[in-house]
Design a protein around this motif. Structure first.
Motif, PDB file in Angstrom:
ATOM      1  N   ASP A 405       0.836  -1.212   0.000  1.00 18.68           N
ATOM      2  CA  ASP A 405       0.000   0.000   0.000  1.00 18.68           C
ATOM      3  C   ASP A 405       0.863   1.252   0.000  1.00 18.68           C
ATOM      4  O   ASP A 405       0.676   2.189   0.810  1.00 18.68           O
ATOM      5  N   ASP A 406       1.869   1.244  -0.905  1.00 18.68           N
ATOM      6  CA  ASP A 406       2.795   2.370  -1.110  1.00 18.68           C
ATOM      7  C   ASP A 406       3.686   2.645   0.093  1.00 18.68           C
ATOM      8  O   ASP A 406       4.367   3.690   0.127  1.00 18.68           O
ATOM      9  N   GLU A 407       3.741   1.784   1.063  1.00 20.27           N
ATOM     10  CA  GLU A 407       4.618   1.936   2.214  1.00 20.27           C
ATOM     11  C   GLU A 407       5.773   0.942   2.086  1.00 20.27           C
ATOM     12  O   GLU A 407       5.554  -0.269   2.041  1.00 20.27           O
ATOM     13  N   LEU A 426      -0.924  -6.876   8.776  1.00 19.91           N
ATOM     14  CA  LEU A 426      -1.873  -6.573   7.713  1.00 19.91           C
ATOM     15  C   LEU A 426      -3.262  -7.078   8.063  1.00 19.91           C
ATOM     16  O   LEU A 426      -3.427  -8.012   8.856  1.00 19.91           O
ATOM     17  N   CYS A 427      -4.251  -6.457   7.454  1.00 18.90           N
ATOM     18  CA  CYS A 427      -5.644  -6.891   7.590  1.00 18.90           C
ATOM     19  C   CYS A 427      -6.443  -6.312   6.430  1.00 18.90           C
ATOM     20  O   CYS A 427      -6.359  -5.112   6.147  1.00 18.90           O
ATOM     21  N   GLY A 428      -7.218  -7.172   5.756  1.00 23.88           N
ATOM     22  CA  GLY A 428      -8.048  -6.693   4.656  1.00 23.88           C
ATOM     23  C   GLY A 428      -7.316  -6.720   3.337  1.00 23.88           C
ATOM     24  O   GLY A 428      -6.306  -7.408   3.144  1.00 23.88           O
ATOM     25  N   GLU A 429      -7.786  -5.912   2.372  1.00 24.64           N
ATOM     26  CA  GLU A 429      -7.216  -5.896   1.022  1.00 24.64           C
ATOM     27  C   GLU A 429      -6.015  -4.978   0.961  1.00 24.64           C
ATOM     28  O   GLU A 429      -6.066  -3.831   1.417  1.00 24.64           O
ATOM     29  N   CYS A 430      -4.911  -5.492   0.398  1.00 23.04           N
ATOM     30  CA  CYS A 430      -3.670  -4.729   0.301  1.00 23.04           C
ATOM     31  C   CYS A 430      -3.053  -4.917  -1.081  1.00 23.04           C
ATOM     32  O   CYS A 430      -3.264  -5.934  -1.741  1.00 23.04           O
ATOM     33  N   GLU A 431      -2.267  -3.925  -1.488  1.00 20.29           N
ATOM     34  CA  GLU A 431      -1.512  -4.000  -2.739  1.00 20.29           C
ATOM     35  C   GLU A 431      -0.045  -4.230  -2.405  1.00 20.29           C
ATOM     36  O   GLU A 431       0.555  -3.461  -1.645  1.00 20.29           O
ATOM     37  N   VAL A 432       0.516  -5.276  -2.951  1.00 20.04           N
ATOM     38  CA  VAL A 432       1.915  -5.633  -2.714  1.00 20.04           C
ATOM     39  C   VAL A 432       2.674  -5.431  -4.018  1.00 20.04           C
ATOM     40  O   VAL A 432       2.300  -5.985  -5.062  1.00 20.04           O
TER      41      VAL A 432
END
Length: 453
Positions: A405-407, A426-432
């Motif tokens: 998530d851009d981090e 993490l929890c839920g929807e994330c972008e890797v």
């Protein structure tokens, strides 16, 4: 006055030996009447001692074993006077018949009844028996008889206990029986068939909508009805779900009450968890048509039309076997990937997948993979994570950066310097996003994501 000889059948319920060796046997006759019969004085006429003692022994043993006897007795004209016993026949109720051709059947016990009939018959007496009803995978009910009075009483009791346990626990059993008399000779565990191409079994993913203990079309049933809505299947170790259209379908499963599978369906309904079920369509199992090899939506009818025909009979049902209860998001340790983009890793930079104008010694153009020219590449994945601490593990020999998530995440190196790690809560929807600086097409991208706690 002439004596008359008459014959009667029944059970000895009482015996008495009085003074002067007078033996009186009370008989419960097949008609329901009770009559008394006498053996002549045991102390008289020494020439008939053995005969009278043998009659006494037969009556005693028949009373001890609750076996019927046939008696011929003498009585005065008109039926008056005492009934003097003239001949005794002991009749066994044990099952000692020879067996012919044996067949086998596998199924779930839907009904079990135990009968004890102390009655005599004109030709043969009825032994105690258990009647078993099985629901087979071919959409048929098989009714069999288990003799409880075989000479090996302990074996019959063990067989009955086995069938009773299968009925209570919802387990499948295999029975060997005589094809003509339907008499069971052996009981065993049923492991089913592992060949899905022959049984028509299909692997179905989805969620439990409802669970009921009434299955239309099954009498005296030991079956439960599960309403199951399908969901897209996962692929690979990463639980990847492709972005493709899918139409959920509601199915009716049949599962034995009290079985381990039934308890898993209960947990799936209670906790709203995803399940994976290997199921056999009963209508397909009952027909001679070959099973379907690949079914994306396992039922031909839509959910709205299926509701109108859900009570049409067992032909609309599936026999559920081997249910698997999955964790939230279908994995307790790994995320569910909704989409993965890795085109630059596999095909190179857009526009330069094939480099022209540089002939080799065989005059064929060289691709970017052949030339091994490093270029920047990127792996991107969109996934859903259960709440927890996750480790990202890489085995890459090129420099790279990891962002969620851009981090950016901090990368750690193991002792041998071959494996790198990163961690995130993490929890839920994330972008890797994994950005590689000097990637070549012949390299292998090795990444694993798993939950620590």
């Amino acid at each position: 006055m002439a004596n008359q000889i008459r014959t009667v059948r029944g059970f000895v319920v009482r015996m008495e030996v009085g003074r002067a060796g007078l033996v009186v046997a009370r008989l419960l006759e097949d008609s329901g009447d009770t009559s008394e019969y006498q053996i002549e004085d045991l102390d008289a006429d020494p020439e008939r001692f053995n005969e009278r003692l043998s009659k006494l022994g037969i009556l005693r043993d028949a009373m001890n074993r609750a076996e019927p006897v046939e008696i011929e007795y003498l009585t005065g004209e008109g039926g008056d006077g005492p009934r003097m016993l003239d001949r005794v026949v002991r009749i066994t109720r044990d099952s000692v018949a020879a067996f012919g051709k044996l067949d086998t059947v596998d199924g779930f016990v839907t009904d079990l009844q135990l009968f004890a009939e102390n009655r005599t018959g004109a030709q043969a007496e009825q032994a105690d028996r258990a009647e078993i009803s099985l629901l087979t995978g071919a959409l048929a009910t098989s009714n069999l008889v288990l003799d409880m009075q075989v000479p090996e009483r302990h074996t019959a009791r063990a067989q009955f206990d086995w069938v009773l346990a299968a009925y209570r626990n919802g387990e499948a059993v295999r029975l060997w029986f005589d094809a003509q008399t339907r008499r069971v000779v052996a009981v065993g565990a049923s492991h089913g068939s592992a060949d899905d191409n022959k049984t028509g079994a299909q692997l179905i993913d989805g969620f439990v909508e409802s669970l009921s203990l009434c299955v239309p079309g099954v009498a005296g049933g030991n079956l439960a009805r599960v309403r199951f809505t399908t969901a897209p299947a996962f692929f690979g170790n990463g639980n990847y779900v492709p972005l493709a259209p899918f139409v959920p379908v509601t199915l009716d499963f049949v599962v034995p009450k009290g079985s381990d599978g039934y308890r898993l369906f209960e947990a799936g309904l209670r906790d709203n968890l995803r399940m994976q079920v290997r199921a056999v369509p009963l209508a397909q199992a009952a027909s001679d048509t070959p099973p379907k090899q690949s079914v994306e939506a396992p039922a031909p009818a839509a959910a709205d039309t299926r509701a109108a025909s859900q009570d049409a009979g067992l032909a609309d049902y599936w026999l559920a076997c081997c249910p698997v209860l999955l964790a939230p998001l279908a994995s307790a340790s790994r995320p569910v990937w909704i989409r993965i983009a890795r085109e630059t890793l596999d095909h190179g930079i857009e526009g330069v997948a094939c480099t022209e104008g540089l002939p080799s010694n065989d005059l064929s153009p060289l691709t970017l993979r052949d030339l091994r020219i490093p270029y920047p590449a990127q792996w991107t994945g969109w996934g859903c994570f259960n709440h927890g601490v996750y480790r990202f593990q890489f085995q890459l020999d090129v420099p790279f950066r990891l962002c969620v998530d851009d981090e950016p995440l901090c990368l750690h190196v193991d002792a041998d310097g071959k494996t790198r790690f990163a961690h995130a809560c993490l929890c839920g929807e994330c972008e890797v996003v994994v950005s590689l600086e000097e990637w070549t097409c012949d390299k292998t991208f090795s990444m694993d994501v798993y939950r620590l706690r």
